[in-house]
Enzyme design. Structure first.
Site, PDB file in Angstrom:
ATOM      1  CG  ASP A 450      15.760  69.970  68.957  1.00  0.00           C
ATOM      2  OD1 ASP A 450      14.820  70.777  69.081  1.00  0.00           O
ATOM      3  OD2 ASP A 450      16.410  69.546  69.934  1.00  0.00           O
ATOM      4  CB  CYS A 451      10.668  70.017  68.160  1.00  0.00           C
ATOM      5  SG  CYS A 451      11.300  70.010  69.854  1.00  0.00           S
TER       6      CYS A 451
END
Length: 725
Positions: A450-451
């Protein structure tokens, strides 16, 4: 300046005006305590002044916001003061109360002195987070008192020099004895006590390092476990195998007499391998695990040949050295770092290259604050917060205004510097990372799905804005590399098809949870799918597809499969369970935003309608939303009594993006955000916003600015800017 409990009991504190936070272009955060002469030559940053409540902090003095856009601007003006020149939005990423034991125990084991100013502030933080009634500590800072939390922090205070007669120590000892004494610690607690010669390894369940010698094709190979679990049990296996312990000294002998409810010499530790205080026990042993442990005890005691023991030692240390090289000495997180440091000391002493590299990073997870100093959950949240800051300033209509150009440019530059451009050392059981982004810093070395997706979206926003055309531009091939990483991370096998996990694909059956040894955490044995990670990957990939055709068919298929997975995870009541934020509100916001990117709204999609209706049904009488950490533990929505700013912002964002039709419902939430904002533009901390492994709360200090700014801006984009009645 606030007066804390530590001051009321007469504990020393350092001078807040002498602290400096130093950050670099890769986001490293290191605290320094200066002499008055040095301090005069190096001004404090406004972030440090605000955090440590130094009177010189130049608080903004705007007019009280009368409209949502003015409130968003006031919030952004305050947030700008909390950014360092490196682009970092520093954060005391705190909450867990079992991290600092590793820092203190590894120093004690290796006979390394902790500087006095750090000792003082470590003591202050622990004292200031003691339970206000019984004086103990829990798994996290807002938890009930537990055996694990109370034992670890009691031992820390004693090792750092607080006497057994001190009022804080006496109160904690009484609570520890009420909980049954240190004998009831879970596995990790028993291991730390054994290393400190405060417990016997005979009473610690096995962590056989021989498993690392198995062929990778074996389904239970540790390299198939979740990265945090394998990073901890790699050195723990070594230490357990070698029965490593400190030499017993007078202080440790005294602590032995304090933390148990019976005489130390009379305890048969071998009978207490499975003894865990009922208050601590979140994930009980299965019959399978107990059977395996019993067999392993016999094997270790009577059957393991010495040649195998030596080979296992060598194999484990080789893998630790690879981890150290991949992370520039940081390792993935502080628990594994402390264990690795002790292993390196045993293997080669303080002059060995591995020990030196590890020790060079020993303070990277230390973070100071008004309550004192603490070891954080990792070395920061640098990339995560920077990506959100860039995105949300754009989404709020603020990024291209001249007064915020510097904020965006600095955060964008940090993101550019933080993208991985190398691969890990061969043979370290790590996946491809070139092109991805971490949660914290590039040097920490671990790609997170997700980063990477959120950073990708933020980078493209800046890249496509004419206002930022003079900034260094990232090559399209580097964005393509990010997409390659994201596509490689999607679960497309037999486990949770279409989902995204955190660091890697799911590599082993979730049935391995049957041998989870941690006792205080759930779902730690393998990678699991997460709705939030899947949502963020959809956000990044859909934004990428709006501007690029690279691997178009594969990206489109990945998005479609991820959307199907998100829909499949919705509970019958319309909720989604969140694993990294609290809890149903957090996951609901992300899910609704992901669904909106593919055109699904309240008007045309039953899943979105159910998701909105779930949130609306839980709006509080004051107009906002508030969800308790208990939701994470019980997997059932538990409301707080009054609204919380961050969770109100989450709900407002979800409803706005889903195009929920009742303006009044959303307006009430927006009004809460505006009313809770201080006149200077600040929102203050209320309760922890994050969680991990279902049972441990953790704080994200920037969330109280980032999400309200986004919510207020989205309101204006939909309804215009005017007073909220």
């Amino acid at each position: 300046m606030t007066t804390y409990y530590s001051e009321t009991v007469g504990l020393e504190r350092t001078d807040p005006s002498l602290w400096r936070l130093r950050t670099d272009s890769l986001g490293r955060e290191l605290w320094a305590y200066l002499s008055p002469e040095e301090a005069a030559l190096e001004p404090q940053s406004t972030y440090v002044q605000h955090l440590l409540q130094v009177p010189e902090f130049p608080a903004p003095k705007p007019l009280r916001a009368r409209t949502p856009f003015a409130a968003a601007q006031n919030g952004a003006d305050f947030l700008a003061l909390l950014q360092e020149d490196s682009g970092v939005f520093p954060c005391q990423y705190k909450g867990p109360m079992f991290m600092t034991i590793g820092y203190v125990a590894s120093h004690y084991f290796t006979k390394t002195e902790i500087p006095a100013h750090i000792k003082i502030e470590l003591i202050r933080y622990i004292v200031n987070t003691a339970h206000p009634v019984d004086g103990g500590w829990g798994l996290h800072s807002v938890d009930k008192s537990t055996c694990f939390g109370t034992t670890m922090n009691y031992v820390i205070l004693r090792l750092l020099g607080l006497p057994a007669t001190h009022v804080v120590v006496r109160k904690a000892r009484k609570t520890l004895h009420r909980l049954g004494g240190a004998i009831g610690n879970p596995h990790w607690g028993k291991a730390w006590l054994a290393l400190l010669n405060l417990y016997s390894w005979e009473g610690v369940n096995p962590a056989p390092p021989e498993m690392w010698m198995l062929p990778y094709a074996v389904p239970i190979h540790p390299a198939r476990w979740w990265v945090h679990t394998r990073a901890i049990y790699l050195p723990l296996g070594y230490l357990s195998l070698s029965r490593a312990q400190c030499a017993l000294d007078d202080l440790l002998s005294a602590i032995r007499t304090e933390i148990y409810t019976q005489d130390y010499a009379s305890i048969d530790f071998s009978r207490h391998r499975d003894t865990v205080c009922g208050v601590d026990l979140y994930y009980p042993h299965t019959t399978l695990l107990n059977t395996l442990n019993a067999g392993l005890v016999v094997y270790e005691k009577y059957l393991r040949p010495n040649w195998l023991l030596k080979r296992a030692h060598r194999r484990v240390f080789e893998l630790i050295q690879k981890e150290v090289e991949n992370t520039d000495g940081l390792t993935i997180a502080p628990v594994s770092h402390a264990f690795d440091l002790i292993v390196a000391y045993i293997e080669g002493g303080k002059d060995s290259p591995t020990y030196k590299m590890l020790y060079s990073r020993v303070n990277d997870t230390l973070f100071h604050g008004p309550q004192g100093m603490v070891v954080m959950g990792t070395n920061g949240v640098q990339v995560w917060d920077a990506a959100f800051a860039v995105q949300y300033l754009f989404m709020a209509g603020l990024a291209e205004l001249p007064r915020y150009r510097g904020v965006v440019a600095r955060a964008y530059t940090l993101l550019l510097h933080s993208q991985f451009d190398t691969e890990c050392v061969p043979g370290s059981f790590r996946d491809a990372r070139d092109g991805g982004w971490p949660f914290s810093t590039k040097t920490q070395g671990y790609t997170v799905s997700d980063c990477s997706a959120e950073a990708l979206k933020a980078i493209i926003m800046v890249k496509n804005s004419p206002v930022f055309g003079d900034l260094p531009q990232i090559e399209d091939t580097r964005l393509h590399a990010t997409v390659d990483v994201l596509l490689s991370l999607q679960n497309t096998g037999s486990f949770h098809f279409g989902s995204f996990s955190t660091y890697e694909k799911i590599k082993a059956t979730p049935m391995l949870e049957l041998i989870n040894p941690a006792e205080v955490f759930g779902n730690i044995m393998v990678e699991y799918p997460y709705v939030e990670c899947t949502d963020s990957c959809v956000l990044g990939l859909t934004y990428f597809r709006e501007h690029y055709d690279y691997r178009a068919a594969e990206v489109d298929a990945a998005i479609a499969n991820a959307i199907d997975y998100i829909v499949s995870l919705q509970e019958p009541d319309g909720s989604w369970y969140g694993c990294w934020g609290i809890c149903f509100t957090y996951a609901g916001m992300f899910a609704l935003e992901a669904l909106e990117t593919v055109g699904r709204t309240y008007q045309n999609d039953a899943t979105v309608k159910k998701g909105c209706d779930f949130l609306v049904a839980r709006q509080l009488i004051d107009g906002g939303w508030g969800e308790s950490m208990k939701s994470c533990e019980t997997h059932t929505y538990v409301s707080t009594r009054a609204a919380l700013v961050v969770q109100t912002a989450w709900a407002v964002i979800g409803l706005l993006l889903a195009q929920y039709p009742d303006r009044t419902v959303i307006a009430r939430g927006v009004k809460v955000l505006m009313e809770r904002q201080k006149e200077n533009g600040e929102w203050v901390f209320e309760e922890p916003e994050g969680v991990f492994n279902h049972s441990c709360a953790i704080e994200y200090a920037s969330y109280k600015f980032l999400f309200p700014i986004k919510a207020l801006g989205l309101w204006c984009a939909r309804y215009g800017d005017g007073p909220i009645h």
